[in-house]
Design a protein around this motif. Structure first.
Motif: not given
Length: 192
Positions: A56-64, A45-54, A124-127
């Protein structure tokens, strides 16, 4: 004739006690296997959530990208390890724990760095994903605790007399415990 009945009675008693002991250990082994499957399910379950989290983060921030790459690589390494409960050894369990520990560390860095991006914290997606990951981490803990409880019961049965004789005859061996990673002894340092 009387001594023959006594010998047959003793043999029958030994067979019944041995059979009951075997059945009990077999049921306990099944319980350990089920609990291990629950641990793997929580990790999945954790592994399945990680791609969505990544994503979301990519889309919302100019991230390192270094932090995102660490999360992705840790997930890939952890999902490549698959161990059946029947052949779970101390070394294999440590290997699984190490790979899952890398995921936890990478996710921790991701959450800390995400604090630097207010637009990400407001997304909201990130939260929602953050809440789901927190719930998943709790599920992993519950699954590990359940596994350790089943292992305790099984190991006590396998090593107690007279069931240890039946265990030896039928190849029942103790199972390894889930233990905290040595790095878990030190509290993480969170800095903003």
């Amino acid at each position: 004739m009387k001594s023959l009945y006594i010998i047959l009675g003793i043999v029958l008693l030994v067979v019944l006690v041995g059979g009951c002991g075997y059945n009990k250990m077999n049921q306990m082994r099944g319980d350990v296997d089920e609990k291990w499957a629950n641990v793997q399910s929580a990790y999945q379950r954790r592994s399945d959530l990680i791609p969505n989290l990544v994503a979301t983060v990519k889309g919302a921030a100019n991230f390192e990208t270094n932090t995102l790459t660490q999360v992705i690589n840790a997930r890939a390494k952890a999902t490549s390890i698959n161990v059946n409960a029947a052949d779970l050894t101390d070394d294999k369990l440590k290997q699984i724990q190490a790979s899952q520990g890398q995921i936890s560390q990478a996710l921790g860095r991701l959450m800390v760095v995400s604090e630097q991006y207010p637009q990400l914290k407001a997304n909201q997606n990130f939260l929602s994903l953050q809440d789901q990951l927190e719930g998943t981490e709790n599920r992993i803990k519950v699954a590990r605790d359940g596994y350790n409880g089943a292992v305790k019961t099984f190991n006590v049965q396998v090593t107690s007399f007279p069931s240890n004789i039946v265990a030896g005859m039928f190849g029942f061996h103790t199972r390894p415990w889930f233990q905290a990673d040595q790095a878990a002894q030190n509290a993480p340092q969170v800095q903003f």
